[in-house]
Structures are given as C-alpha cells and as structure tokens.
Enzyme design. Sequence first.
Site, PDB file in Angstrom:
ATOM      1  N   ARG A   1      54.813  18.622  -3.188  1.00  0.00           N
ATOM      2  CA  ARG A   1      54.958  17.343  -3.869  1.00  0.00           C
ATOM      3  C   ARG A   1      53.971  16.361  -3.233  1.00  0.00           C
ATOM      4  O   ARG A   1      53.423  16.624  -2.169  1.00  0.00           O
ATOM      5  CB  ARG A   1      56.386  16.816  -3.723  1.00  0.00           C
ATOM      6  CG  ARG A   1      57.433  17.677  -4.414  1.00  0.00           C
ATOM      7  CD  ARG A   1      58.762  16.960  -4.448  1.00  0.00           C
ATOM      8  NE  ARG A   1      59.820  17.786  -4.990  1.00  0.00           N
ATOM      9  CZ  ARG A   1      60.041  17.985  -6.275  1.00  0.00           C
ATOM     10  NH1 ARG A   1      59.247  17.410  -7.170  1.00  0.00           N
ATOM     11  NH2 ARG A   1      61.037  18.745  -6.687  1.00  0.00           N
TER      12      ARG A   1
ATOM     13  N   ILE B   1      52.456  13.487  -1.142  1.00  0.00           N
ATOM     14  CA  ILE B   1      52.780  12.813   0.113  1.00  0.00           C
ATOM     15  C   ILE B   1      52.117  11.435   0.107  1.00  0.00           C
ATOM     16  O   ILE B   1      52.774  10.410   0.177  1.00  0.00           O
ATOM     17  CB  ILE B   1      52.315  13.649   1.314  1.00  0.00           C
ATOM     18  CG1 ILE B   1      53.034  15.007   1.326  1.00  0.00           C
ATOM     19  CG2 ILE B   1      52.583  12.898   2.616  1.00  0.00           C
ATOM     20  CD1 ILE B   1      52.496  15.978   2.343  1.00  0.00           C
ATOM     21  N   THR B   2      50.805  11.440  -0.022  1.00  0.00           N
ATOM     22  CA  THR B   2      50.073  10.170  -0.098  1.00  0.00           C
ATOM     23  C   THR B   2      49.371  10.014  -1.449  1.00  0.00           C
ATOM     24  O   THR B   2      48.775   8.974  -1.713  1.00  0.00           O
ATOM     25  CB  THR B   2      49.019  10.078   1.022  1.00  0.00           C
ATOM     26  OG1 THR B   2      48.135  11.207   0.920  1.00  0.00           O
ATOM     27  CG2 THR B   2      49.679  10.097   2.390  1.00  0.00           C
TER      28      THR B   2
ATOM     29  N   THR C   1      50.964  19.036  -7.403  1.00  0.00           N
ATOM     30  CA  THR C   1      51.105  20.012  -8.490  1.00  0.00           C
ATOM     31  C   THR C   1      52.569  20.220  -8.848  1.00  0.00           C
ATOM     32  O   THR C   1      52.926  20.319 -10.030  1.00  0.00           O
ATOM     33  CB  THR C   1      50.453  21.350  -8.103  1.00  0.00           C
ATOM     34  OG1 THR C   1      49.062  21.145  -7.849  1.00  0.00           O
ATOM     35  CG2 THR C   1      50.600  22.374  -9.216  1.00  0.00           C
TER      36      THR C   1
ATOM     37  N   ASP D   1      45.665  14.509  11.973  1.00  0.00           N
ATOM     38  CA  ASP D   1      45.542  15.698  11.130  1.00  0.00           C
ATOM     39  C   ASP D   1      44.572  16.669  11.799  1.00  0.00           C
ATOM     40  O   ASP D   1      43.472  16.915  11.304  1.00  0.00           O
ATOM     41  CB  ASP D   1      45.047  15.309   9.734  1.00  0.00           C
ATOM     42  CG  ASP D   1      45.119  16.471   8.750  1.00  0.00           C
ATOM     43  OD1 ASP D   1      45.834  17.458   9.035  1.00  0.00           O
ATOM     44  OD2 ASP D   1      44.452  16.401   7.696  1.00  0.00           O
TER      45      ASP D   1
END
Length: 503
Positions: free
Chosen positions: A195, A197-198, A203, A256
């Site tokens: 789903r 996030i930002t 999709t 990240d």
Amino acid sequence: MRGKIKILDIETGNLAIFINPEDAEQWRIHPNDLVKIESGKRYIYGSAFIGNIVEKGEIGISKDVLSIHQFSNGEIVSLSPAGTPESVKYIKKKMRGEKLKKVEIETIVRDIVDRKLRNTEISAFVSAIEINGLDMEEIAALTIAMAETGDMLDIERKPIMDIHSIGGVPGNKTNVIVVPIVAAAGLTIPKTSSRAITSAAGTADVVEVLTNVTLTLEEIKRIVEKIGACLVWGGALNLAPADDLMIHVERRLSLDPRGLMLASIMAKKYAIGSQYILIDIPTGKGAKVESMEEARSLARDFIELGKRLGQYVEVAITYGGQPIGYTVGPALEAKEALETLMTGRGPGSLVEKAIGLAGLLLEMGGAAPKGKGKIIAREILEKGKAYQKMREIIEEQGGDPDIKPEDIPIGDKTYTIHAQTNGYVTAIDNRGITAIAREAGAPEDKGAGIRLHVKVGDKVKEGDPLFTIHAESESRLDKAIVLARRLEPIKIEGMVLQVIENL
C-alpha cells in the site's frame, strides 16, 4: 512468576506488559526491562511497565500485545525477566564497523521477529548499517534470514516470474497491466504489492478498487495454481516480518540504507519463490533515483544479489521525470488501468512502459524470443487477452469480473487549475503532484487524487486546464487547492526565454 492476564483498553505503540509494584520488587523487574510471557507454546516479549494499574498477581497487556498473540482475560501465564538479547552484542559489532557473520545476522533477525529487540536496539542496527554499510555477503545473509523467519510460498507452476518497481513516480499503475499480460502468455506471476506509504497510491490500493487484495497464503496458492497470477497486498501476509519492523524505524529516522532496501525487496521475492525477477528503477528529476549513474549502480547490486540467492534478475531503468498516465490516486488509476485493459489502448506513457516491461518478462520466461517480447505483449493487450486474464484475477480474488470503468466512484468534489500564460509544459513536479493528491485524501479516500490534462511538451494557452483535483470532502478539497496554488507543480514557459538587447 505466574499470574492472571488482564487485558487493558490502552495502546502504547509498543509491546507493553504491566506489572504491579509488589510483584516487580519481588521478581527484581525494573521499568522497561525486557520480560517474557509464556502460555504453553505461545510466548511474547515486551517492555515492563510498573504501576498500580494492575493488582498483585495480575499481568496487564496492552492492545498492541493482543494484535500479535491472543490471550484471554484471567488466563494463567508465566512471566520472567528475559535479560539482554544475544543479538545486542552483534549490533554493537556493526556499530564499530565490523563485518557480521551469517549466524550473527540470523540471530539479529530472529530477535527482531521474536520482539526481543525493541525500537531502540533496532534503531541502532539501522543506523549502524546507514553509517558503515553492508557488503554483498551480508546483504544476502540478511535477505535469506528475513525470508526464512516468515512464511514461505510454494507454488508448483513454473517458471515463477516477478516484477518490482522501487517507486517514486506518481500514477504508476503499470503492474496492473503487466501482470495480466504475463499471465495471459502462460507464465506464472504471483504479485504481492504494498500500500502507499508516502505516495498517493500503491499497487494494492489501486487493485483494491477492483477486487479484494487481502488473501491468505493458502488462497494465493490456490488462485495462482489455477489461473497463473494474483495481485494481492503483501502486508496481509507474514512474508519477511522483520522487514516491516525495520521499515517502521527507518521512517522514524528518515533513513533508507541501500543494503536494507535491497534485502527488503528481495526477501519478499525469495519468500514467494520467484525465479525470474524484473526490477523497474524509474529515474529522473523528482523520482526516488534521480541520476543514471545511481540507477546503474543500484541495478548492478540487484543483479549480484540475485545471483547469490539463486534468482535471475534483470533491471529496467525507466523514465521517471513525470507521472505515468494521466491519473494519480487509487480509483482514478484503477479506472485508467481498466480502460486500457478493456480497449487495448491508453496513454502512451502507460501503455509503452507496461508492454515494455511485460515484454522483458516474456523473454526472461521463455514465452517470447529475444527482442520480440514487446511485440507479443502489445498483441496480448490489443487482442483483449490481458483483459480476460484480469477478469479471472478479479473474480478469483472475490470481485465482480464485469466491473466497468464507469462503475468506479470518483471523488465528486473537484477543482481545476488553469494555465496563467501561453507556452509549453516544461516540467511536472512528481513530488508536488503526490503531495496535492495526498492532501486531497489519497490513498485513504479511494476517490481522491488528480487527473492531469497535460504532459511535458504539450502546448497550452492561457486558461487551458492543467489538472483537476478530486476529493471526497469539501474540507479536503480546500486544503488541496491551497497547496496546489503554493506548489504550482506544472511549469509553463514560452519558447523565448530571454531577449538580450543591443544597447
């Protein structure tokens, strides 16, 4: 210590276990100590909270604990101090910049999954990787450990194909078209997706407009063995569970690390048994990867990691300088994707990217000769074979296969931004478009988002529509309008940039 469970109607954001002060003193348990609750084969670790919220002999648990293990009020359990996890010394080792052994990485991952490590320790691990990095041997060990500490999917239909986009470009509903094309060619592609996030729509958010995406591993296996494909939400599955716990910390720290990103993506592919994987790296201004140099470096890492995992990986570096297609937001994107599948035609940026990626997968899986994949993929799309396969996917996952684009509800609170001057569209700010769509309510409000009326290179006149904001509430729309006026995400310039006079 043995005691009775008392379920508390509170959420703490962590695994909180409440102990009466008298019990804590007797068992030498201090605030925030790691403790373990056991009942038969069930166990869970959590942080000790000392207070009179529970009586002597009671063990209080928060809703956070119940979300992982079901305990009942009054159930007799044992509680004991857990001590410092062994993995903490390995985290300190990485903090010193030393290389971790395979068994040390496995211990860290197991302790994360078992919740022996709290967010503070996980934060230290993530930070150590950000500062000191992981070599490819460590990344491979981390990937396998993350996969094997969760559920694994065993599909008999071979070869198993997969595709993943690292994201960063709004409107990327490409895989909703790629997956049915690949499956219609006879290949197997169990696609698990995230789903948003930002972004304004992942999709899974897009597909959920068309059908159910929350399935069990058993349901996925049945569907894929039957029709060769699925489009489901990976978050509903216990695939690489350590990944979600580390991502939570990464977001809080705005980190990240490349090693963790590689392991995160490939662990889920390893868990579902993917043999041939295509990685899509959108590249361009406003995308997650902005330079070709960075994209090529990342591509080499994916390919090398795949070799170490026994997976064949190819990488497509794609244009990511503006949104894909003309829509951004779950329902708007689902509508555009479904129209494209039904008619075999659609926006050039969407169709060309989808058949290009699908064509590569067809060649990788032996369903098309080298260099002919895109031609065959286009034929599958234009002849309606991909649409028929999508109908099967929708039906098998619990949706209505007869759904039409006009059946999809779109946010009816709208506002259109118009051009203030004549000229050409020279840039569309990906991050700006995403921010406006999210301010309008996407992805939580499925019908919220943006419909673009122009793309880069288009000629516009003053007063022409540039994009329309869709929202499900007036308050959301008003906020999105304010942001759109401030960001001005579509840049328009004349062909003459400056005149230098001869003075």
